[in-house]
Scaffold this active site. Structure first.
Site, PDB file in Angstrom:
ATOM      1  N   ALA A 129       7.601  -4.610   4.973  1.00 37.43           N
ATOM      2  CA  ALA A 129       8.091  -3.469   6.016  1.00 37.43           C
ATOM      3  C   ALA A 129       7.550  -2.285   5.408  1.00 37.43           C
ATOM      4  CB  ALA A 129       9.645  -3.391   6.019  1.00 37.43           C
ATOM      5  N   GLU A 362       5.125   8.441   4.471  1.00 31.83           N
ATOM      6  CA  GLU A 362       5.956   8.983   5.523  1.00 31.83           C
ATOM      7  C   GLU A 362       5.495   9.014   7.225  1.00 31.83           C
ATOM      8  OE1 GLU A 362       8.443  12.166   4.420  1.00 31.83           O
ATOM      9  OE2 GLU A 362       8.000  11.823   2.267  1.00 31.83           O
TER      10      GLU A 362
HETATM   11  C1  LIG Z   1       2.224   6.997  -3.184  1.00 35.19           C
HETATM   12  C2  LIG Z   1       3.124   6.638  -2.320  1.00 35.19           C
HETATM   13  C3  LIG Z   1       4.443   6.964  -2.116  1.00 35.19           C
HETATM   14  C4  LIG Z   1       5.499   6.341  -1.268  1.00 35.19           C
HETATM   15  N1  LIG Z   1       6.585   6.873  -1.417  1.00 35.19           N
HETATM   16  C5  LIG Z   1       7.458   6.100  -0.586  1.00 35.19           C
HETATM   17  C6  LIG Z   1       8.888   6.438  -0.654  1.00 35.19           C
HETATM   18  O1  LIG Z   1       9.349   7.144  -1.561  1.00 35.19           O
HETATM   19  N2  LIG Z   1       9.925   5.584  -0.021  1.00 35.19           N
HETATM   20  C7  LIG Z   1       9.755   4.867   0.601  1.00 35.19           C
HETATM   21  O2  LIG Z   1      10.488   4.203   1.334  1.00 35.19           O
HETATM   22  N3  LIG Z   1       8.173   4.469   1.063  1.00 35.19           N
HETATM   23  C8  LIG Z   1       7.310   5.182   0.296  1.00 35.19           C
HETATM   24  N4  LIG Z   1       5.827   4.837   0.511  1.00 35.19           N
HETATM   25  C9  LIG Z   1       5.713   3.884   1.472  1.00 35.19           C
HETATM   26  C10 LIG Z   1       4.751   4.564   2.539  1.00 35.19           C
HETATM   27  O3  LIG Z   1       5.630   5.252   3.698  1.00 35.19           O
HETATM   28  C11 LIG Z   1       4.132   3.378   3.524  1.00 35.19           C
HETATM   29  O4  LIG Z   1       3.017   2.948   2.408  1.00 35.19           O
HETATM   30  C12 LIG Z   1       3.666   3.514   4.811  1.00 35.19           C
HETATM   31  O5  LIG Z   1       4.698   3.932   5.759  1.00 35.19           O
HETATM   32  C13 LIG Z   1       2.723   2.507   5.386  1.00 35.19           C
HETATM   33  O6  LIG Z   1       3.313   1.261   5.091  1.00 35.19           O
HETATM   34  P1  LIG Z   1       2.262   0.146   4.454  1.00 35.19           P
HETATM   35  O7  LIG Z   1       1.691   0.657   3.353  1.00 35.19           O
HETATM   36  O8  LIG Z   1       3.076  -1.254   4.459  1.00 35.19           O
HETATM   37  O9  LIG Z   1       1.097  -0.168   5.667  1.00 35.19           O
HETATM   38  P2  LIG Z   1       1.069  -1.075   6.961  1.00 35.19           P
HETATM   39  O10 LIG Z   1       2.295  -0.588   7.768  1.00 35.19           O
HETATM   40  O11 LIG Z   1       0.984  -2.512   6.612  1.00 35.19           O
HETATM   41  O12 LIG Z   1      -0.034  -0.418   7.752  1.00 35.19           O
HETATM   42  C14 LIG Z   1      -1.205  -0.934   7.393  1.00 35.19           C
HETATM   43  C15 LIG Z   1      -2.407  -0.268   8.388  1.00 35.19           C
HETATM   44  O13 LIG Z   1      -2.185  -0.873   9.716  1.00 35.19           O
HETATM   45  C16 LIG Z   1      -1.837   0.350  10.545  1.00 35.19           C
HETATM   46  N5  LIG Z   1      -0.535  -0.009  11.524  1.00 35.19           N
HETATM   47  C17 LIG Z   1       0.522  -0.494  11.369  1.00 35.19           C
HETATM   48  N6  LIG Z   1       1.276  -0.668  12.591  1.00 35.19           N
HETATM   49  C18 LIG Z   1       0.631  -0.170  13.492  1.00 35.19           C
HETATM   50  C19 LIG Z   1       0.476  -0.024  14.899  1.00 35.19           C
HETATM   51  N7  LIG Z   1       1.587  -0.350  15.590  1.00 35.19           N
HETATM   52  N8  LIG Z   1      -0.429   0.666  15.620  1.00 35.19           N
HETATM   53  C20 LIG Z   1      -1.757   1.141  15.084  1.00 35.19           C
HETATM   54  N9  LIG Z   1      -1.732   0.913  13.682  1.00 35.19           N
HETATM   55  C21 LIG Z   1      -0.696  -0.008  12.805  1.00 35.19           C
HETATM   56  C22 LIG Z   1      -1.259   1.477   9.640  1.00 35.19           C
HETATM   57  O14 LIG Z   1      -1.354   2.676  10.107  1.00 35.19           O
HETATM   58  C23 LIG Z   1      -2.263   1.214   8.264  1.00 35.19           C
HETATM   59  O15 LIG Z   1      -3.501   1.874   8.649  1.00 35.19           O
HETATM   60  C24 LIG Z   1       5.057   5.509  -0.428  1.00 35.19           C
HETATM   61  C25 LIG Z   1       3.670   5.134  -0.347  1.00 35.19           C
HETATM   62  C26 LIG Z   1       2.775   5.515  -1.179  1.00 35.19           C
HETATM   63  C27 LIG Z   1       1.308   5.060  -1.229  1.00 35.19           C
END
Ligand SMILES: Cc1cc2nc3c(=O)[nH]c(=O)nc-3n(C[C@H](O)[C@H](O)[C@H](O)COP(=O)(O)OP(=O)(O)OC[C@H]3O[C@@H](n4cnc5c(N)ncnc54)[C@H](O)[C@@H]3O)c2cc1C
Length: 381
Positions: A129, A362
């Site tokens: 998620a 974010e």
């Molecule tokens: C250094 C770091 C710190 C973080 N800190 C926190 C934290 O403190 N707390 C927390 O809860 N999270 C945190 N995160 C998580 C961060 O918010 C997520 O990595 C981010 O929301 C993306 O989720 P995902 O990595 O699962 O990518 P995914 O959601 O799997 O996305 C992968 C790709 O698909 C694209 N995509 C997904 N859905 C769609 C759509 N509907 N239309 C078009 N494109 C789409 C995305 O834009 C991306 O390019 C952190 C991440 C990092 C790397």
């Protein structure tokens, strides 16, 4: 319309600028190489009030407005984006849900401690998620006056340092954004553990962890908002968080611009400083223009927040534009440094790595555009 900062805003900006120059700059490179931040620096930041920036004075905070907060974030990120993210996650997505949605008892009990520097973290993302946060699987099962939390949260910024975790979890068996609750969970709760610290490309001074919740018992009074409010609380916190990420990116972007100008004026090729070559001058002009445009978008979102008005669209616009402009600025800064931009001896190498994640966390750029389009279609369609 007034583009001047007030006395308080200027005072905070200058104070943080001096602090960052004196206390963070000398160790910024070392923190990046070692992938850690010394406790002594965190303590100095506590002493300066960095952890109580944006929440009410009645709970021990400094109660600064969002414009001031933005100025502080930019100054910190300009020197170390890794240090900056520790402060912004704590002040925005960590504290905001508690100060906005916690009961009076919860606020009285925890906010003064958080303001004093007991650090907060935000646990929404999971292995399955990310962008689709509503698909989270961590569960919160109610048993008497307690909830029992089970699940694993990924990417938790401040994971090893946090004293408190804001956690989103759902009633077992539920689906979608309904049935998601938000909790404030103290670190010393039985069953809460750091499962892994990530080895990241950038922001290496900041710790990003997997946090496991294995039968963690949380008193019902630590629920933030009503049952089922969790998703709304998380998304509201992220709106504010996006302003912070915009200015984090802008701080890195400004560092890139400053480094590019400085280097461009001393590096001579073909008998003159490369900055005097029109092509390099154009790159510098574009960096400055885009960063300024992004800053104005950011100030607008911050101003709307301070007016208590809706700012979801404006925060998303600021984030997508600022983070992408800063990414282009980092790329240009490396290019202007030539081969020297590709080695760790020059800070632009670090900026280039640090800025990349601002387009991911974010809410990715793609998700920001979805939000902006949704809002525009609603308004203009
Ligand atoms: C250094 C770091 C710190 C973080 N800190 C926190 C934290 O403190 N707390 C927390 O809860 N999270 C945190 N995160 C998580 C961060 O918010 C997520 O990595 C981010 O929301 C993306 O989720 P995902 O990595 O699962 O990518 P995914 O959601 O799997 O996305 C992968 C790709 O698909 C694209 N995509 C997904 N859905 C769609 C759509 N509907 N239309 C078009 N494109 C789409 C995305 O834009 C991306 O390019 C952190 C991440 C990092 C790397």
């Amino acid at each position: 319309m007034n583009f001047d900062f007030n006395e308080n805003q200027t005072m905070f900006r200058d104070m943080v600028r001096d602090f960052a120059r004196q206390e963070i700059a000398p160790i910024a490179h070392e923190m990046d190489v070692k992938g850690e931040m010394p406790d002594s620096l965190v303590q100095k930041m506590r002493d300066q009030g960095f952890f109580g920036l944006s929440f009410p004075e009645q709970y021990g905070g400094l109660g600064v407005d969002t414009i001031t907060y933005a100025l502080v974030v930019e100054e910190l990120a300009r020197i170390s984006a890794g240090v900056c993210i520790m402060v912004t996650v704590h002040n925005s997505v960590g504290l905001y849900p508690v100060s906005m949605f916690g009961s009076e008892e919860t606020k009285q009990e925890y906010l003064p401690r958080m303001a004093a520097g007991e650090i907060a973290a935000f646990c929404v993302s999971e292995a399955g998620a990310g962008s689709d946060a509503a698909s989270l699987q961590a569960t919160a099962r109610k048993e008497g006056q307690e909830y029992i939390l089970d699940g694993s949260k990924m990417w938790v910024t401040n994971g090893t340092r946090a004293a408190f975790f804001v956690v989103l979890a759902r009633t077992p068996g539920g689906e979608g954004h309904r049935g998601i609750h938000a909790f404030l969970v103290p670190r010393d709760s039985d069953g809460l553990s750091v499962a892994k610290k990530e080895d990241k490309m950038g922001l290496r001074a900041s710790d990003t962890c997997v946090i496991d919740f294995d039968g963690v018992r949380v008193p019902a009074k630590n629920r933030l908002g009503e049952e089922g409010d969790g998703f709304r609380i998380g998304m509201t916190a992220l709106d504010g968080g996006r302003i912070g990420v915009s200015f984090q990116a802008l701080g890195i972007g400004r560092a890139c611009l400053e480094a590019a100008v400085k280097y461009g004026l001393v590096r001579e090729q073909f008998g003159k400083p490369i900055a005097r070559q029109p092509v390099i001058g154009n790159m510098i002009a574009d960096m400055g223009t885009e960063l300024d445009a992004a800053r104005l978008l950011g100030y607008r979102a911050a101003w709307l927040k301070d007016q208590g008005r809706k700012y979801t669209r404006e925060a998303a616009m600021a984030k997508v534009f600022a983070t992408e402009a800063a990414g282009r600025a980092a790329d240009a800064a490396v290019q202007i440094h030539g081969g020297y931009g590709y080695v760790k001896e020059y800070d632009v190498e670090r900026y280039y790595r640090d800025v990349r994640v601002t387009r991911i966390y974010e809410g990715t750029s793609e998700i920001q555009r979805l939000v902006i389009a949704r809002e525009l279609l609603r308004e203009l369609g």
